[in-house]
Design a protein around this motif. Structure first.
Motif, PDB file in Angstrom:
ATOM      1  N   ALA A  12     -20.546  31.997 -22.857  1.00  0.00           N
ATOM      2  CA  ALA A  12     -20.589  30.544 -23.057  1.00  0.00           C
ATOM      3  C   ALA A  12     -20.808  29.816 -21.728  1.00  0.00           C
ATOM      4  O   ALA A  12     -21.592  28.855 -21.656  1.00  0.00           O
ATOM      5  N   ILE A  13     -20.142  30.257 -20.689  1.00  0.00           N
ATOM      6  CA  ILE A  13     -20.296  29.635 -19.367  1.00  0.00           C
ATOM      7  C   ILE A  13     -21.712  29.840 -18.848  1.00  0.00           C
ATOM      8  O   ILE A  13     -22.348  28.917 -18.337  1.00  0.00           O
ATOM      9  N   ARG A  14     -22.214  31.041 -19.004  1.00  0.00           N
ATOM     10  CA  ARG A  14     -23.571  31.344 -18.541  1.00  0.00           C
ATOM     11  C   ARG A  14     -24.602  30.500 -19.293  1.00  0.00           C
ATOM     12  O   ARG A  14     -25.524  29.958 -18.697  1.00  0.00           O
ATOM     13  N   GLU A  15     -24.459  30.379 -20.601  1.00  0.00           N
ATOM     14  CA  GLU A  15     -25.399  29.582 -21.385  1.00  0.00           C
ATOM     15  C   GLU A  15     -25.320  28.103 -21.009  1.00  0.00           C
ATOM     16  O   GLU A  15     -26.334  27.418 -20.935  1.00  0.00           O
ATOM     17  N   SER A  16     -24.125  27.619 -20.746  1.00  0.00           N
ATOM     18  CA  SER A  16     -23.953  26.232 -20.316  1.00  0.00           C
ATOM     19  C   SER A  16     -24.671  25.986 -18.986  1.00  0.00           C
ATOM     20  O   SER A  16     -25.344  24.970 -18.810  1.00  0.00           O
ATOM     21  N   PHE A  17     -24.547  26.913 -18.069  1.00  0.00           N
ATOM     22  CA  PHE A  17     -25.222  26.798 -16.769  1.00  0.00           C
ATOM     23  C   PHE A  17     -26.739  26.873 -16.942  1.00  0.00           C
ATOM     24  O   PHE A  17     -27.490  26.097 -16.355  1.00  0.00           O
TER      25      PHE A  17
END
Length: 110
Positions: A12-17
């Motif tokens: 989720a963090i990677r996709e947000s970035f």
């Protein structure tokens, strides 16, 4: 970062970035290529009777690598054309590092 978060949180963090990267990088590529083409027209100078100078040779190499990177990025982002041969990010990263090193050697007296 993977050690601090679970696999789901990390994804989720990677996709947000990546959502922000996808918005910022394409226009930046176009600006970089266009300003680079303008600057090379202003800085390159006349070719003397002895041929290209050291500066002109390295600037030409940097311009070729930069135009290749810009075209590759633009074709991928705007026209959804994926590269046929060099699919990983290793070669573009190597070109960026090469451009940085060439910048360091351009002003050396030869």
């Amino acid at each position: 970062m993977k050690r601090s978060y679970s696999e789901e949180e990390h994804a989720a963090i990677r996709e947000s970035f990546m959502k922000y990267v996808r918005k910022v990088v394409p226009p930046s590529l176009i600006v970089a290529v266009l300003t680079g083409l303008y600057l090379i027209s202003q800085v390159y100078g006349p070719i003397g009777p002895d041929g290209l100078t050291w500066f002109q040779s390295l600037l030409s190499l940097k311009a070729f690598l930069g135009i290749w990177l810009g075209l590759r990025g633009g074709l991928q982002v705007y026209f959804k054309i994926q590269p046929f041969v060099f699919k990983s990010h290793v070669l573009p990263f190597a070109f960026v590092i090469t451009i940085i090193f060439l910048s360091q050697f351009m002003y050396l007296p030869v």
